[in-house]
Design a protein around this motif. Structure first.
Motif, PDB file in Angstrom:
ATOM      1  N   MET A  56       0.828  -1.206   0.000  1.00 20.61           N
ATOM      2  CA  MET A  56       0.000   0.000   0.000  1.00 20.61           C
ATOM      3  C   MET A  56       0.867   1.263   0.000  1.00 20.61           C
ATOM      4  O   MET A  56       0.422   2.314  -0.459  1.00 20.61           O
ATOM      5  N   THR A  57       2.086   1.158   0.498  1.00 20.19           N
ATOM      6  CA  THR A  57       2.972   2.333   0.524  1.00 20.19           C
ATOM      7  C   THR A  57       3.435   2.703  -0.883  1.00 20.19           C
ATOM      8  O   THR A  57       3.987   3.790  -1.077  1.00 20.19           O
ATOM      9  N   GLN A  58       3.223   1.825  -1.838  1.00 21.01           N
ATOM     10  CA  GLN A  58       3.592   2.103  -3.236  1.00 21.01           C
ATOM     11  C   GLN A  58       2.452   2.781  -3.995  1.00 21.01           C
ATOM     12  O   GLN A  58       2.652   3.286  -5.087  1.00 21.01           O
ATOM     13  N   LYS A  59       1.262   2.767  -3.406  1.00 19.93           N
ATOM     14  CA  LYS A  59       0.097   3.372  -4.052  1.00 19.93           C
ATOM     15  C   LYS A  59       0.136   4.891  -3.916  1.00 19.93           C
ATOM     16  O   LYS A  59       0.700   5.430  -2.980  1.00 19.93           O
ATOM     17  N   SER A  60      -0.500   5.530  -4.857  1.00 20.05           N
ATOM     18  CA  SER A  60      -0.624   6.983  -4.813  1.00 20.05           C
ATOM     19  C   SER A  60      -2.032   7.331  -4.325  1.00 20.05           C
ATOM     20  O   SER A  60      -3.024   6.907  -4.916  1.00 20.05           O
ATOM     21  N   PHE A  61      -2.100   8.078  -3.243  1.00 20.02           N
ATOM     22  CA  PHE A  61      -3.377   8.520  -2.708  1.00 20.02           C
ATOM     23  C   PHE A  61      -3.500  10.021  -3.018  1.00 20.02           C
ATOM     24  O   PHE A  61      -2.780  10.837  -2.449  1.00 20.02           O
ATOM     25  N   ASN A  62      -4.386  10.345  -3.940  1.00 21.65           N
ATOM     26  CA  ASN A  62      -4.452  11.700  -4.484  1.00 21.65           C
ATOM     27  C   ASN A  62      -5.128  12.731  -3.589  1.00 21.65           C
ATOM     28  O   ASN A  62      -4.930  13.919  -3.775  1.00 21.65           O
ATOM     29  N   PHE A  63      -5.922  12.301  -2.634  1.00 20.69           N
ATOM     30  CA  PHE A  63      -6.674  13.245  -1.817  1.00 20.69           C
ATOM     31  C   PHE A  63      -5.757  14.294  -1.181  1.00 20.69           C
ATOM     32  O   PHE A  63      -5.982  15.497  -1.325  1.00 20.69           O
ATOM     33  N   ALA A  64      -4.733  13.850  -0.493  1.00 20.60           N
ATOM     34  CA  ALA A  64      -3.827  14.782   0.193  1.00 20.60           C
ATOM     35  C   ALA A  64      -3.048  15.641  -0.808  1.00 20.60           C
ATOM     36  O   ALA A  64      -2.864  16.841  -0.597  1.00 20.60           O
TER      37      ALA A  64
END
Length: 138
Positions: A56-64
């Motif tokens: 999951m640390t490799q995923k990009s979370f766009n909200f922030a």
């Protein structure tokens, strides 16, 4: 959440569970609600439970990223980045409190000052109006 959760807040840590997509989808609603009550306080976004799946640390979370908010991967279970998040939140909160131009902060400071003055006056009035007690005669 109830407005009282935001009362006098000087920073916010918004946490979502990387294993539960619904918590990530709720970030937008939580953020809008936060800004209704505390429009200016700093906010940090935290992706929790990375210990369960380090991929999951490799995923990009766009909200922030879209809102230019600080973002951290955290594991509350094993302690990864927990202290860092709280240290950074405290620093942001102190900076905000010292430099706040937030109208609600100014209102709250005035109300607190007014309450303290009123309590002080009431105590002074009681001291003047209370006769000194005499010990009972035997």
């Amino acid at each position: 959440m109830h407005a009282s959760y935001y009362h006098k807040a000087h920073a916010c840590i918004m946490v979502f569970d990387v294993q539960r997509k619904v918590t990530y989808r709720n970030l937008n609603n939580w953020y809008k609600e936060l800004r209704e009550f505390r429009p200016e306080i700093p906010c940090i976004v935290v992706a929790n439970k990375i210990d369960a799946d380090m991929k999951m640390t490799q995923k990009s979370f766009n909200f922030a990223r879209k809102l230019s908010l600080p973002f951290y991967f955290v594991s509350a279970a094993d302690g990864t980045n927990v202290v860092k998040v709280f240290n950074d939140a405290i620093k942001l909160a102190l900076t905000y409190k010292q430099n706040s131009g937030d109208f609600m902060d100014e209102v709250m400071q005035e109300l607190e000052s007014f309450d303290l003055e009123k309590k002080s006056e009431n105590l002074s009035d009681q001291d003047e109006s209370c006769p000194e007690e005499k010990p009972p005669s035997s």
